[in-house]
Write a protein that holds these residues in place. Structure first.
Motif, PDB file in Angstrom:
ATOM      1  N   ASN B 401       0.700  -1.209   0.013  1.00  0.00           N
ATOM      2  CA  ASN B 401      -0.070   0.092  -0.156  1.00  0.00           C
ATOM      3  C   ASN B 401       0.868   1.124   0.156  1.00  0.00           C
ATOM      4  O   ASN B 401       0.435   2.140  -0.724  1.00  0.00           O
ATOM      5  CB  ASN B 401      -0.853   0.027   1.184  1.00  0.00           C
ATOM      6  N   LYS B 407      -1.206   4.337   0.768  1.00  0.00           N
ATOM      7  CA  LYS B 407      -1.285   4.895   2.165  1.00  0.00           C
ATOM      8  C   LYS B 407       0.425   5.522   2.419  1.00  0.00           C
ATOM      9  O   LYS B 407       1.086   5.251   1.448  1.00  0.00           O
ATOM     10  CB  LYS B 407      -1.245   3.921   3.137  1.00  0.00           C
ATOM     11  N   GLN B 411       0.848   6.085   8.000  1.00  0.00           N
ATOM     12  CA  GLN B 411      -0.573   5.440   8.092  1.00  0.00           C
ATOM     13  C   GLN B 411      -0.203   4.083   7.761  1.00  0.00           C
ATOM     14  O   GLN B 411      -0.726   3.275   8.601  1.00  0.00           O
ATOM     15  CB  GLN B 411      -1.411   6.121   7.023  1.00  0.00           C
ATOM     16  N   GLY B 412       0.439   3.704   6.706  1.00  0.00           N
ATOM     17  CA  GLY B 412       1.047   2.133   6.615  1.00  0.00           C
ATOM     18  C   GLY B 412       1.402   1.410   7.667  1.00  0.00           C
ATOM     19  O   GLY B 412       1.239   0.187   7.862  1.00  0.00           O
TER      20      GLY B 412
END
Lengths: 298, 426
Positions: B401, B407, B411-412
């Motif tokens: 991601n 992302k 966030q990831g």
């Protein structure tokens, strides 16, 4: 009188017994190959059964925990969405192209047999061969597609590694391979449409479009429904192409339900969790199929 | 007639059910019967060759073993069938066979990352109890996962370890030689130069969650990060992980994700500058356009050097339910013999042995083995955790991601940490 009645009753009983004996082998095969695995899968889905852990300690009953975990997982929900999206587009385009091919070939006066054989070729190939051939053709290094595009000064892509192109490419490959199946069924149905209806329409001055809407489609609607049903079920089970070409990536953009279950259930031997996923998938397929079956039966 | 037909059908079903339901019981041997020999074999007749089955990882790894087998077969009156399997098939094949009282396989090839789940669940036989011990000639670091509580379960057979596979010309065009690549900044500089010249810079494998993680690990290790802490709990949302990820994003932006075969082809043809590879993938010579070197484990000039080469060593072991344990251990000892291993080098064998990797004749013919030896001495195994397959699946998905821009790094990594903690039983 009584003798006649007895004979009638015993004849009916014999017919019934014969019917039962004829249906029994099928029932037994269905029970062994369908009902038993389904019940067992449902049973496993309520346990924490892990193939390797079970060597040391038996699986425990955990109720609906696997289902809660599964439905709460954003990647499983994404896999459902990807599968639904794939099924809708694949069935739609396969039906459309299959129908166009069938009507076109059916309208030909010469060369029907040769074209029919040629058009069927993609469907006759094993899926693994199809996937590997497309992988070679779309290779960013030695793929013919990128060579052609670059020679035409068009942009080239890393087809299966780019989030924008991976999903559409899987769709294209599936449509290419499965449209001939739709073509085959619809072509057979078209051959059975009475020619006098077309002749009457011609005399009445009907346009090609009107002939299609009022004669062709109503005559083959059962075949259309059957094709749609079979393709829906098959598309929903999509696994081999995804597993060989993208493995569910990039960034889970091509993960289908089966690929998700393979990665999180089968590969890590977590068969309890995998079974829960299989049951959810079976329910969805049954729901989809029931709509078609209900419509076909009515 | 109908009744006869019904009876026949019913009989068929009963036989089919009985055959399906039969549980394979271990063959009982008389106490005085010699091991691995049919108990009822007449004494005056030459004994029939015992059939052994090996489950190996397909490719060079299996080929070098196959080459050694005829001599063992002739000497021990055995016939050996080798199954060349893909990685996933080998993993599931061993696990599925483990549930049988008597298994099919006599010897299996095991990836280091499966070791924890296999030993935790009693899949592998204790080689110490069967009389096998690792010798001092084997590079010590490669044996780290082979011994559990002082007992040996596996032997390191094929020295696979991550290396930096590069195109010689593109590296030269950027003003470097393979031996000059001192840190990650040099790697980035070479890849940016290749990109500026219209080529692909860094190529990584993004085709599966496992590959996404494995190709990133050498970068993470060079930044001093790791995926678990000292208590084997996941720690991916750390400053080191974040710094490594940000660097990796800059690095992969110079190239693209490709499958293994494409990666090798790209580097070999000069379409791409470099990528993380394995010695089993490529046989470099003075004439080949590509070569490989060890990753130094230094992020920036002046930073400390960490162990950054990740092991993918293929080990060999004997399943706990092996049908011929004595012969299996004899075969394992034979395959691990230093002379037998040395003989596999011309065919692409990479023994985890000093006697082979530092042999002057070998180094004269295959200078790259010096690099492999260094990498094997300074390598690190992936976490020896039964949860590792689930862990790399989650981590790979989140890294994917981030790499695809779905992302942000923060966030990831935060999502990866929370999923690793909540979705896996620790």
């Amino acid at each position: 009188m009584n003798k006649n009645r007895e004979r009638l009753v015993s004849g009916a009983a014999q017919t019934k017994r014969f019917g039962v004996s004829m249906i029994t082998p099928t029932l037994i095969v269905l029970i062994i190959l369908t009902a038993y695995p389904l019940i067992f899968t449902f049973y496993y889905s309520l346990t924490d059964y892990n193939l390797l852990k079970a060597l040391k300690s038996p699986a425990q009953f955990i109720g609906l925990k696997n289902y809660v975990k599964l439905l709460g997982n954003e990647y499983f929900r994404k896999a459902i969405w990807n599968t639904v999206k794939f099924t809708i587009f694949a069935v739609l385009f396969e039906m459309l192209f299959g129908f166009i091919m069938a009507t076109f070939i059916n309208s030909l006066r010469r060369g029907q047999k040769a074209l029919r054989t040629l058009l069927l070729l993609p469907y006759l190939l094993p899926t693994v061969t199809v996937a590997l051939s497309w992988r070679m053709m779309l290779s960013p290094n030695y793929g013919i597609v990128n060579h052609v595009l670059s020679s035409l000064n068009l942009p080239v892509y890393n087809w299966f590694a780019d989030i924008k192109t991976a999903f559409p490419m899987l769709l294209v490959i599936d449509i290419w391979q499965s449209s001939p199946f739709v073509f085959l069924l619809l072509y057979a149905a078209l051959q059975a449409v009475p020619q006098d209806q077309y002749e009457a329409a011609k005399i009445e001055g009907a346009t090609t479009f009107e002939t299609l809407i009022y004669i062709t489609i109503p005559n083959i609607k059962n075949s259309l429904a059957l094709c749609a049903l079979l393709r829906t079920i098959d598309s929903f089970r999509l696994f081999d192409k995804v597993n060989l070409l993208t493995g569910g990536g990039p960034a889970n953009s091509t993960t289908t339900i089966t690929q998700y279950l393979y990665n999180t259930g089968i590969k890590v031997f977590d068969f309890g969790y995998g079974s829960a996923g299989a049951i959810v998938m079976t329910i969805i397929v049954l729901l989809l199929a029931s709509i078609y079956i209900k419509r076909a039966m009515s | 007639m109908k009744k006869l037909l019904a009876l026949l059908l019913a009989l068929c079903m009963v036989f089919a059910l009985a055959a399906c339901g039969q549980t394979a019981a271990p063959a009982e041997k008389p106490a005085d019967a010699p091991a691995d020999k049919p108990a009822d074999a007449p004494a005056d007749k030459p004994a029939e060759a015992v059939k052994m089955t090996l489950a190996l990882r397909g490719g060079t790894y299996a080929e070098v073993i196959k080459e050694c087998l005829p001599a063992f077969e002739a000497e021990n009156n055995v016939s050996i069938e080798v199954l060349d399997l893909a990685e996933d098939d080998l993993h599931s094949g061993i696990a599925l066979d483990a549930i049988n009282p008597t298994g099919t396989y006599d010897l299996v090839m095991v990836d280091g990352s499966w070791m924890a789940e296999f030993t935790a669940n009693g899949v592998l036989a204790n080689l110490t109890e069967l009389g096998y011990e690792l010798d001092d000639d084997i590079i010590p670091a490669t044996t780290a996962i082979c011994v559990v509580d002082g007992q040996t379960y596996l032997a390191p057979y094929y020295g696979n370890v991550t290396v930096l596979l590069y195109n010689k010309q593109l590296v030269k065009d950027a003003g470097f030689e393979g031996d000059d690549i001192a840190n990650l900044d040099d790697i980035l500089a070479i890849c940016k130069a290749a990109q500026a010249a219209g080529k692909k810079g860094f190529i990584y494998r993004g085709d599966s969650n496992n590959n996404t993680v494995v190709d990133f690990l050498p970068i993470l290790l060079s930044f001093g990060g790791w995926v678990v802490d000292e208590n084997n709990k996941p720690t991916v949302n750390t400053p080191e992980f974040k710094a490594a990820m940000e660097f990796y994003l800059e690095l992969v932006a110079t190239g693209e994700a490709e499958k293994k075969d494409d990666l090798i082809a790209s580097v070999d043809t000069g379409a791409g500058a470099m990528g993380v590879g394995w010695p089993g993938w490529y046989k470099p010579t003075a004439e080949t356009p590509a070569d490989y070197c060890a990753i130094t484990g230094v992020a920036h000039d002046g930073d400390p050097a960490y162990l950054a080469n990740v092991y993918g060593v293929w080990t060999i072991g004997v399943p706990a339910n092996c049908p011929h344990p004595e012969l299996a251990v004899k075969l394992l000892s034979y395959l691990m013999d230093k002379d037998v291993q040395l003989a596999t080098v011309p065919s692409g064998g990479v023994p985890c042995r000093y006697s082979a990797l530092q042999n002057e004749e070998v180094l004269a013919a295959y200078p790259q083995y010096k690099v492999v030896c260094q990498a094997l001495e300074g390598g690190k195994y992936r976490p020896v955790l039964a949860q590792w397959p689930q862990m790399y699946d989650i981590l790979g998905a989140e890294l994917g991601n981030i790499l695809q821009g779905v992302k942000t790094v923060d966030q990831g990594l935060a999502d990866a940490q929370s999923r690793l903690e909540s979705e896996i039983d620790w």
